[in-house]
Design a protein around this motif. Structure first.
Motif, short mmCIF file in Angstrom:
data_model
loop_
_atom_site.label_atom_id
_atom_site.label_comp_id
_atom_site.label_asym_id
_atom_site.label_seq_id
_atom_site.Cartn_x
_atom_site.Cartn_y
_atom_site.Cartn_z
N GLN A 1 0.81 -1.21 -0.01
CA GLN A 1 -0.07 0.14 -0.06
C GLN A 1 0.79 1.34 0.07
O GLN A 1 0.43 2.23 -0.80
CB GLN A 1 -1.02 0.14 1.05
N SER A 2 2.03 1.33 0.78
CA SER A 2 2.90 2.42 0.82
C SER A 2 3.44 2.87 -0.63
O SER A 2 3.47 3.89 -0.96
CB SER A 2 3.95 2.19 1.83
N GLU B 1 0.78 4.28 -2.66
CA GLU B 1 0.41 5.59 -2.28
C GLU B 1 1.37 6.55 -2.60
O GLU B 1 1.29 7.64 -3.38
CB GLU B 1 0.24 5.61 -0.82
N LYS C 1 -7.30 6.54 -0.02
CA LYS C 1 -7.98 5.22 -0.02
C LYS C 1 -8.76 5.16 -1.15
O LYS C 1 -8.91 4.17 -1.83
CB LYS C 1 -8.86 4.98 1.11
N VAL D 1 -3.00 -6.81 -0.75
CA VAL D 1 -2.29 -5.47 -0.65
C VAL D 1 -1.82 -5.68 0.94
O VAL D 1 -2.68 -6.07 1.82
CB VAL D 1 -3.40 -4.35 -0.84
N GLN D 2 -0.72 -5.28 1.11
CA GLN D 2 0.10 -5.23 2.32
C GLN D 2 -0.16 -3.89 2.92
O GLN D 2 0.43 -2.74 2.32
CB GLN D 2 1.46 -5.62 2.33
N SER D 3 -0.59 -3.58 4.07
CA SER D 3 -0.98 -2.26 5.12
C SER D 3 -0.10 -2.35 6.14
O SER D 3 -0.07 -3.17 6.97
CB SER D 3 -2.30 -1.92 5.04
N SER E 1 -0.65 -0.57 8.67
CA SER E 1 -1.55 -0.69 9.85
C SER E 1 -2.49 -1.84 9.91
O SER E 1 -2.86 -2.46 11.03
CB SER E 1 -2.23 0.56 9.98
N ARG F 1 -2.61 -7.61 5.98
CA ARG F 1 -2.61 -7.99 4.47
C ARG F 1 -4.26 -8.31 4.20
O ARG F 1 -4.76 -9.05 5.04
CB ARG F 1 -1.85 -9.51 4.23
#
Length: 358
Positions: free
Chosen positions: A262-263, A266, A287, A335-337, A339, A342
C-alpha cells in the motif's frame, strides 16, 4: 463511394508512411491482401481490439481522439510483448457517411501511426446498416528477434518483484470526470462510493484533471519501455481493464500470488499529486484513489514481474517506474498495509458484459 472514402481518408494520407517502410510493407492498401516482410530470425506478433460507440468511447468524443485511442490500445499490446510495430489494418463500420468525422478520425489515427512508425496496410469500410453506432476494429502486427518470445503471463516466479509504469488509475479518474461533466456520475459509483468519489474529484487540482482526461482519451503506448524490458521482465501485460483483474491474469496463469504494498501505491500517487498530503482528508483521498486504481482500465500502462537482481537496471529506465510488490505462493492478489496487515483484493476490473455503457 466506398473506394472514394478509402482513398481520401486512408490510402492517400497514409501512403507516405507506408512508402517510408518499403523493407517491411511490400504491398499495402489497394489489393486483396497486404504483404508484410519481417526481418530474418524474427517472430511475428499480432493483436486485435474493437471499439464500440457508447461503450469504449462517447458519441460526442472528438473523432481525432477516437482515432488515436483506437490504435494506441493495440500498440499497447505490442508494448506488453516487447515487440516493435510493423503495420496495422482497420475495419470501420459506419451508420452513415460523415465527412467531418472521418477527416478528424483519419488525422488522429495518422498522428499516432506516424509517431510509432506503424503504417496502415489494409482493412475494410462498410455500412452499419440499421445499427446506429460506429464500430471499429484494428489488428496490429509487430516483430521481435527470435530470441525474444514475448513476456508470457505464465512466467511469473515466486520472489520476483511487481512493477508498474506511470500511474494506473489516472484514466479512471478521467472517466469519472467525464461522467460528472455529463451529470451521470451515479452510473459509475454506487452507494457509499459516490460521495467519496465526489470528494476526490472536488479536491483534484486543475492540472491533474487535465492529465487524467488526456490519459483517458489519448494514452501513449509504452512501446520503448516494452523493448527495454527484453531480458529483464518475466511476465508482462498492459493495464487495459484495471490493475486488480489484469494482475490476476498473471497470478492465475503462473499459479502464484501477488502482494502489493500500500505504501508503494500511495507513493506512486503522491508523485503524481504532490499536494495531496496538504489536504485535511488526505488519508481518505488516498484510499479512494487506490480503489479506483484497482478497477480503472484504459491507462495502457505496463505491469510486469522481474527478478530482484534486475531492480537497478529497471529503475534506471525511467523515473515513472515503480516497484509495488512481490510474487509469493498462492493464487490471490493482496495488499499489504502497515496498519491493517494483509487484505485480499477482489477483481474490480472492467467487465464488457456487466458495465454500464457510456
Amino acid at each position: 463511394m466506398e473506394f472514394d472514402l478509402i482513398h481520401r481518408y486512408f490510402k492517400t494520407p497514409f501512403g507516405e508512411l507506408a512508402q517510408a517502410n518499403p523493407d517491411s510493407v511490400l504491398l499495402g492498401i489497394g489489393d486483396d491482401c497486404a504483404t508484410l516482410r519481417i526481418l530474418p530470425n524474427h517472430h511475428l506478433f499480432t493483436s486485435t481490439d474493437t471499439l464500440v460507440e457508447g461503450v469504449q468511447f462517447f458519441s460526442d468524443d472528438p473523432s481525432s481522439v477516437i482515432g488515436w485511442k483506437a490504435l494506441a490500445s493495440n500498440l499497447s499490446d505490442l508494448a506488453a510483448s516487447g515487440a516493435s510495430p510493423l503495420g496495422f489494418t482497420l475495419n470501420l463500420s459506419l451508420p452513415k457517411i460523415d465527412e467531418n468525422w472521418l477527416a478528424g478520425f483519419s488525422a488522429g489515427l495518422l498522428d499516432i501511426a506516424t509517431r510509432f512508425n506503424c503504417p496502415l496496410v489494409g482493412g475494410d469500410t462498410t455500412s452499419a446498416g440499421s445499427n446506429p453506432l460506429k464500430t471499429l476494429s484494428i489488428t496490429v502486427f509487430g516483430q521481435a528477434p527470435a530470441s525474444h518470445l514475448g513476456f508470457n503471463r505464465a512466467h511469473a516466479k515466486i520472489g520476483e518483484e511487481v512493477w508498474l509504469s506511470g500511474t494506473p488509475g489516472l484514466a479512471r479518474l478521467g472517466l469519472l470526470l467525464e461522467y460528472q461533466r455529463r451529470g451521470r456520475l451515479e452510473q459509475l459509483c454506487k452507494g457509499h462510493e459516490l460521495p467519496q468519489v465526489q470528494a476526490l474529484l472536488a479536491a483534484m487540482p486543475a492540472q491533474l484533471r487535465q492529465i487524467a482526461v488526456s490519459q483517458l482519451g489519448m494514452p501513449v503506448p509504452r512501446i520503448e519501455l516494452g523493448l527495454q524490458l527484453r531480458g529483464l521482465a518475466s511476465a508482462c501485460l498492459d493495464l487495459s481493464d484495471g490493475l486488480s483483474g489484469d494482475l490476476a491474469h498473471i497470478s492465475n496463469s503462473s499459479g502464484v500470488s501477488a502482494v502489493l504494498f500500500q505504501s508503494s501505491l500511495e507513493s506512486m500517487w503522491r508523485n503524481c499529486w504532490p499536494e495531496i498530503d496538504q489536504h485535511a482528508d488526505a488519508a481518505q483521498l488516498l484510499k479512494t484513489l487506490l480503489m479506483q486504481t484497482w478497477r480503472g482500465g484504459d491507462d495502457f500502462e505496463l505491469c510486469w514481474t522481474a527478478h530482484p537482481k534486475h531492480h537497478s537496471a529497471i529503475q534506471s529506465l525511467g523515473d515513472d517506474l515503480t516497484c509495488v510488490g512481490v510474487i509469493e505462493t498462492g493464487r490471490e492478489i493482496w495488499v499489504q498495509s502497515p496498519s491493517a496487515g494483509r487484505t485480499r483484493v477482489a477483481s474490480l476490473s472492467y467487465n464488457h458484459f456487466a458495465e454500464v455503457p457510456n
